[in-house]
Design an enzyme around this catalytic site. Structure first.
Site, PDB file in Angstrom:
ATOM      1  N   GLY A 226       0.788  -1.234   0.000  1.00 27.24           N
ATOM      2  CA  GLY A 226       0.000   0.000   0.000  1.00 27.24           C
ATOM      3  C   GLY A 226       0.813   1.274   0.000  1.00 27.24           C
ATOM      4  N   THR A 228       1.756   3.230  -2.654  1.00 26.54           N
ATOM      5  CA  THR A 228       1.117   4.225  -3.518  1.00 26.54           C
ATOM      6  C   THR A 228      -0.207   4.701  -2.929  1.00 26.54           C
ATOM      7  OG1 THR A 228       2.126   3.132  -5.438  1.00 26.54           O
ATOM      8  CG2 THR A 228       0.316   4.659  -5.866  1.00 26.54           C
ATOM      9  N   GLU A 444       1.320 -36.874   1.974  1.00 21.89           N
ATOM     10  CA  GLU A 444       0.769 -35.767   2.746  1.00 21.89           C
ATOM     11  C   GLU A 444       0.568 -36.163   4.205  1.00 21.89           C
ATOM     12  OE1 GLU A 444       0.876 -33.001   1.384  1.00 21.89           O
ATOM     13  OE2 GLU A 444       1.124 -33.709  -0.677  1.00 21.89           O
TER      14      GLU A 444
END
Length: 640
Positions: A226, A228, A444
């Site tokens: 953020g 800009t 997994e």
């Protein structure tokens, strides 16, 4: 308050406004003139009468069917017939009508029975027709010459304005209506920039006390935090002209153009002071000098030199604040960072849990959220997300809700949106064999059990064998709180958990697959960071290796000068290998000790594919999760 740009203000939205409108008016005018010429030049035959040939004309006179002859303008001959009709005959102006009729046998007695009239003609129509034929081409030629001259003049103006700044300026009613209330998650940055706003509003308060406001404010942070947006918020709070330009817009192929544009930009800002000049991506022109091949005539260096002079040459009371943004402060020239230039650095880092919650609330405004949406829970499971990532998360959730024909965004859309941002979209259409599905499930499961058992790892938030992005399946560990420091034990446990998939494949199937390639890359990177950057190796000692003396021209990552010998490089390789092998053997031993849980978890994954945190923890405790059958908890043979 009206925020429309000038081209959208009321009264300027006419289809005939601007250059396109002028061209339209010109084309319409030409079309109307051509239609007028056609209409005037060709009168309707019904208004003149039925055309008649000379021989038929003579026959009608001999038969006594003609009552009157009217000659108008010496060429148009109107013949009134006894039957009530009217005929028209055109004759040449030099031709004698009576002689022509007599040549076809009409006698004087026949002509005496006919009334003869002669009327003067209305030459206005013919005159206008001839005038238009002469004037219209002339007007078109004049217009073309004027356009050519205007194009030449425009080209000259562009050549003269080549060195002018291309900064976009927003002022008065057009200024960006973004305030600090629209920027969340950066409270410290707001405090730093609030002083800039107060100085622009009330400079006398600071000048009276002898205070000097920083001339330059450099906002530093990763992409998407953020920077800009914060600059626009400063301009919106202060209500001053806002000049915005990118660092790359200064640089051209001609030497001196960038410096000329810098001078023009600062002159415009001084003329409208107090004002803000915002340079985005300043590292495009602010790199270390002396890195190029052009010597003192390098265009980038000339531009940087002009920026340095302009920033340090402001007169007292100019009231112009220079703001810039970059995500690479390490490559900026030291002269740019000294006091008197960019002497205030504002760090715009990724937000913490509180900041993420505020950002989510800002982006959720105006979006219908279901009652089950818990933004605080979303904020807790999104560590490391930037403001742009969180905005994208909300937007993806809204797209998913619309795709599912829902009237509100639910928690399920929020959860899936977060996973889409991190891992990519699900690939449910991907068809895999039962054997490959079993391998993925044990892979997994090996990761998940190690994340659960090891002390210095994060809790498992979700485990699935559904393909998403490039991954065949994944385990999603989530920290319960934001951590800024990482210990050696955390590194070792994370490397061990990363090796869990490969270790489970070797234990169950006695073979290795390519599924662990990304795991090996992550583990090797962490081990190398331990040995080379953080001094976490007893063999290498408390020293950092590498990272110094890189070539700026070739790039820091492309080429870097090593500050250690070949013998030290060999020791680094041996230490990285030792860390990885130790973690791998440790992972295998833990999984062998928890073989029953490994088989149980893999079996449930094959059947149900996806487990959340509560279900996974119940399985690890030997309980039956809600919604899962008891048969799924029965252990199965280990396989090969």
């Amino acid at each position: 308050m009206n925020n429309k740009p000038p081209e959208q203000q009321p009264g300027s939205n006419s289809p005939f406004a601007g250059r396109n409108g002028q061209r339209m008016v010109l084309v319409l005018g030409i079309i109307v003139l051509l239609l007028f010429i056609i209409i005037v030049g060709q009168a309707s035959p019904r208004q003149r009468g039925t055309p008649i040939t000379l021989d038929r004309f003579a026959d009608r006179i001999q038969q006594g069917d003609v009552t009157a002859i009217t000659v108008r303008a010496g060429t148009d001959v109107f013949v009134d017939l006894r039957s009530g009709g009217r005929a028209y005959y055109y004759k040449e102006r030099e031709t004698n009508l009576f002689e022509s009729l007599q040549a076809y046998g009409v006698t004087d007695e026949d002509l005496q029975r006919v009334e003869f009239n002669e009327e003067p003609g209305d030459n206005t129509t013919g005159f206008l027709f001839q005038l238009l034929i002469a004037v219209v081409p002339t007007l078109i030629i004049v217009w073309l010459l004027w356009r050519m001259m205007r194009s030449v003049r425009t080209g000259q103006d562009q050549a003269m304005s080549f060195g002018r700044s291309r900064a976009r300026v927003v002022r008065d009613m057009e200024r960006p209506q973004v305030t600090f209330s629209d920027v969340a998650g950066s409270e410290e940055a707001k405090q730093e920039l609030q002083e800039v706003v107060e100085f622009l509003k009330e400079p006398e308060k600071f000048i009276r006390l002898g205070a000097r406001i920083p001339k330059g404010v450099l906002m530093i942070g990763p992409p998407g935090t953020g920077k800009t947006l914060m600059a626009r918020a400063v301009a919106g709070e202060a209500g001053v002209p806002f000049f915005s330009i990118s660092g790359s817009e200064f640089v051209e192929m001609f030497v001196g153009v960038g410096a000329s544009r810098v001078r023009d930009l600062f002159e415009r800002a001084k003329a409208e002071a107090p004002a803000i000049v915002f340079v985005d991506e300043i590292d495009a022109v602010g790199r270390h000098r002396g890195a190029g091949l052009g010597g003192g005539h390098d265009e980038r260096e000339q531009t940087l030199n002009q920026i340095l002079v302009e920033m340090d040459g402001f007169e007292t009371g100019t009231n112009v604040i220079i703001m810039a943004a970059t995500n690479r402060p390490d490559i900026l020239d030291p002269a740019l960072m000294r006091p008197g230039r960019f002497d205030r650095k504002v760090i715009m880092d990724n937000p913490d849990v509180k900041g993420r919650l505020e950002i989510l609330r800002v982006h959720a405004k105006g979006k219908p959220l279901a009652a089950d949406v818990d933004l605080e829970a979303i904020a807790k499971i999104t560590p490391g997300f930037s403001g742009a990532d969180l905005e994208n998360l909300i937007n993806e959730a809204a797209i998913l809700a619309a795709r599912r024909n829902k009237k509100a965004i639910g928690m399920s859309e929020m959860q899936e949106s977060m996973e889409r941002v991190v891992m990519g979209p699900e690939r449910k259409s991907r068809v895999i064999s039962e054997k490959e599905k079993r391998v993925v499930a044990f892979h997994e499961a090996g990761h998940a059990i190690l994340f659960h058992v090891l002390e210095h790892t994060f809790p498992v938030h979700k485990i699935t064998i559904v393909s998403r992005g490039r991954a065949g399946g994944y385990v999603m560990p989530m920290p319960e709180e934001d951590n800024t420091l990482v210990s050696k034990e955390q590194f070792e446990d994370m490397i061990c958990a990363t090796m869990g998939g490969r270790a489970a494949e070797e234990i169950i199937f006695s073979q290795l697959t390519t599924g662990a390639s990304h795991d090996l890359q992550q583990a090797t990177q962490r081990a190398r960071m331990m040995a080379m950057q953080f001094g976490m190796s007893e063999t290498l000692g408390p020293r950092s290796y590498g990272g110094g003396g890189g070539s700026l021209f070739l790039g820091r990552e492309l080429y870097e000068t090593r500050d250690y010998s070949e013998a030290a490089a060999e020791e680094i390789d041996n230490e990285v290998k030792r860390i990885l092998q130790t973690a791998y053997h440790r992972a295998k031993n833990i999984l062998v000790e928890n073989r029953d849980k490994l088989d149980m978890l893999a079996t449930i994954l094959i059947e149900h594919e996806t487990l959340d945190r509560s279900q996974f923890e119940e399985i690890m405790q030997g309980k039956t999760p809600a919604g899962l059958g008891t048969s799924a908890l029965a252990p199965t043979p280990s396989g090969d």
